[in-house]
Design an enzyme around this catalytic site. Structure first.
Site, mmCIF file in Angstrom:
data_model
loop_
_atom_site.group_PDB
_atom_site.id
_atom_site.type_symbol
_atom_site.label_atom_id
_atom_site.label_comp_id
_atom_site.label_asym_id
_atom_site.label_seq_id
_atom_site.Cartn_x
_atom_site.Cartn_y
_atom_site.Cartn_z
ATOM 1 N N LYS A 13 9.112 21.854 21.018
ATOM 2 C CA LYS A 13 8.981 22.417 22.375
ATOM 3 C C LYS A 13 10.114 23.413 22.654
ATOM 4 C CE LYS A 13 9.351 18.451 24.503
ATOM 5 N NZ LYS A 13 9.577 17.475 23.449
ATOM 6 N N ARG A 88 7.703 13.905 32.135
ATOM 7 C CA ARG A 88 7.782 12.978 31.011
ATOM 8 C C ARG A 88 7.144 11.635 31.319
ATOM 9 N NH1 ARG A 88 12.078 15.310 27.761
ATOM 10 N NH2 ARG A 88 12.564 14.016 25.971
ATOM 11 N N ARG A 163 23.142 17.059 17.881
ATOM 12 C CA ARG A 163 23.106 16.364 19.171
ATOM 13 C C ARG A 163 23.414 14.884 19.005
ATOM 14 N NH1 ARG A 163 17.593 17.921 22.103
ATOM 15 N NH2 ARG A 163 17.614 15.700 22.455
ATOM 16 N N ARG A 174 13.492 7.011 21.352
ATOM 17 C CA ARG A 174 12.900 8.158 22.053
ATOM 18 C C ARG A 174 11.422 8.300 21.701
ATOM 19 N NH1 ARG A 174 17.077 12.195 20.050
ATOM 20 N NH2 ARG A 174 15.681 13.851 20.688
HETATM 21 P P1 ADP Z 1 13.783 15.550 23.115
HETATM 22 O O1 ADP Z 1 12.535 16.132 23.681
HETATM 23 O O2 ADP Z 1 14.052 16.041 21.756
HETATM 24 O O3 ADP Z 1 13.888 14.061 23.237
HETATM 25 P P2 ADP Z 1 15.296 16.606 25.359
HETATM 26 O O4 ADP Z 1 16.377 17.575 25.180
HETATM 27 O O5 ADP Z 1 14.061 17.081 26.038
HETATM 28 O O6 ADP Z 1 15.027 16.050 23.919
HETATM 29 O O7 ADP Z 1 15.839 15.334 26.199
HETATM 30 C C1 ADP Z 1 16.993 14.641 25.848
HETATM 31 C C2 ADP Z 1 17.167 13.425 26.757
HETATM 32 O O8 ADP Z 1 17.323 13.856 28.119
HETATM 33 C C3 ADP Z 1 15.990 12.471 26.802
HETATM 34 O O9 ADP Z 1 16.030 11.538 25.740
HETATM 35 C C4 ADP Z 1 16.185 11.816 28.155
HETATM 36 O O10 ADP Z 1 17.193 10.835 28.143
HETATM 37 C C5 ADP Z 1 16.675 12.963 29.004
HETATM 38 N N1 ADP Z 1 15.548 13.680 29.678
HETATM 39 C C6 ADP Z 1 15.126 14.933 29.415
HETATM 40 N N2 ADP Z 1 14.096 15.273 30.212
HETATM 41 C C7 ADP Z 1 13.858 14.196 30.991
HETATM 42 C C8 ADP Z 1 12.919 13.900 32.012
HETATM 43 N N3 ADP Z 1 11.984 14.797 32.385
HETATM 44 N N4 ADP Z 1 12.964 12.689 32.609
HETATM 45 C C9 ADP Z 1 13.879 11.788 32.258
HETATM 46 N N5 ADP Z 1 14.792 11.983 31.301
HETATM 47 C C10 ADP Z 1 14.795 13.173 30.660
#
Ligand code: ADP
Length: 295
Positions: A13, A88, A163, A174
């Site tokens: 994404k 999410r 990360r 996750r």
């Molecule tokens: P990935 O999609 O690779 O897991 P992201 O960078 O999108 O990584 O997200 C990293 C972390 O940030 C998630 O594991 C979560 O803890 C938090 N996060 C991101 N977006 C959301 C969201 N919309 N709602 C809740 N937590 C979020």
């Protein structure tokens, strides 16, 4: 154009959003990036989000929703946006629907990016991000190379960081959270007629092409006049690979067939008797008709 990229962690994404930003001229809004920035800046939001992020769990809805409301209100989001990592879960999807509904700016499409579980794990473990410009690379599938090896912010090679939540334990959590909380959004958006799906495996450029094709019809809508999806061009390395494959195919063709084809293209096409006949008949026809009329 207002779109959501929906997919598991590691489905690409972030990488594809960064490419769409260049192609569409609208901002990427990544809740993960915004939360990481808040953690790095040591804000109250960052402090509250950190624990959940480190454990691979979702950050509380109220925090994320406040943050996204604020971000969507910024001027650059008026022409559209690419949401990456949001919504999410169902509560976030419903809140987004209400918010955009009240602004009279509903979503145009949700693109689901499909990748096999094993590949997701492999991609996440190879993922690295430039500390300065934020660009995402993968040590295995898309390492920094050529012109992309230099950071546009510093003019020096990218400073790649791993990360902290891309470790094995957190990744498993996750992916579990994705299955439980985010996967139901596929049905949510399908039932609203917004869902499109692409195969997000394979070459990064090819995935970009699939993505732009999946969105191409949106640029013809009157509300998006002026916005064009420039077809993603293959990278120079890919273009070279394609040219080499074409050359090989040409060499492999049977010689006689190639010769015959060349000869045919040089010779003016000869008319068969059957092809000539109707013309002669057509030439004679008016005279015959005239004779008939006279008699
Ligand atoms: P990935 O999609 O690779 O897991 P992201 O960078 O999108 O990584 O997200 C990293 C972390 O940030 C998630 O594991 C979560 O803890 C938090 N996060 C991101 N977006 C959301 C969201 N919309 N709602 C809740 N937590 C979020």
């Amino acid at each position: 154009m207002r779109i959501v990229l929906l997919g598991a962690p590691g489905s690409g994404k972030g990488t594809q959003s960064q490419r769409l930003v260049k192609l569409l001229g609208i901002p990427q809004i990544s809740t993960g990036d915004l939360l990481r920035a808040a953690v790095a800046a040591g804000t109250e939001l960052g402090r509250q989000a950190k624990e959940a992020m480190d454990g691979g769990r979702l950050v509380e809805d109220s925090l994320v929703l406040n943050m996204i409301c604020e971000r969507l209100g910024e001027p650059d989001a008026r022409r559209g946006f690419i949401l990456d990592g949001f919504p999410r879960n169902l509560a976030q999807a419903q809140a987004l629907e209400e918010l955009l509904g009240s602004l009279g700016q509903p979503l145009d499409a949700v693109v689901r990016m499909e990748v096999d579980y094993d590949e997701l794990v492999q991609r996440i473990s190879g993922r690295r991000t430039c500390e300065d410009c934020g660009r995402v690379f993968n040590l295995v599938t898309s390492p920094p190379s050529g012109a992309d090896a230099v950071c546009p912010k510093t003019g020096r090679p990218h400073r790649l960081m791993h990360r902290p939540d891309d470790n094995e334990d957190t990744v498993t959590e996750r992916l579990r959270v994705y299955d439980e909380k985010t996967r139901p959004l596929i049905e949510f958006y399908r039932s609203r007629g917004l869902l499109r799906a692409i195969d997000a495996q394979g070459d990064v450029d090819e995935v970009t092409q699939r993505l732009t094709r999946a969105l191409a019809d949106l640029t013809t809508r009157p509300s998006h006049a002026g916005l064009t999806v420039r077809t993603a061009r293959p990278s120079p390395a890919r273009a070279r690979r394609r040219a080499a494959a074409k050359k090989k195919k040409h060499k492999a063709a049977p010689r006689r067939a190639v010769k015959a084809k060349r000869a045919a293209s040089r010779r003016p096409a000869r008319k068969t008797a059957a092809a000539r006949k109707p013309k002669r008949a057509a030439r004679r026809a008016p005279a015959k008709r005239a004779r008939r009329r006279r008699s």
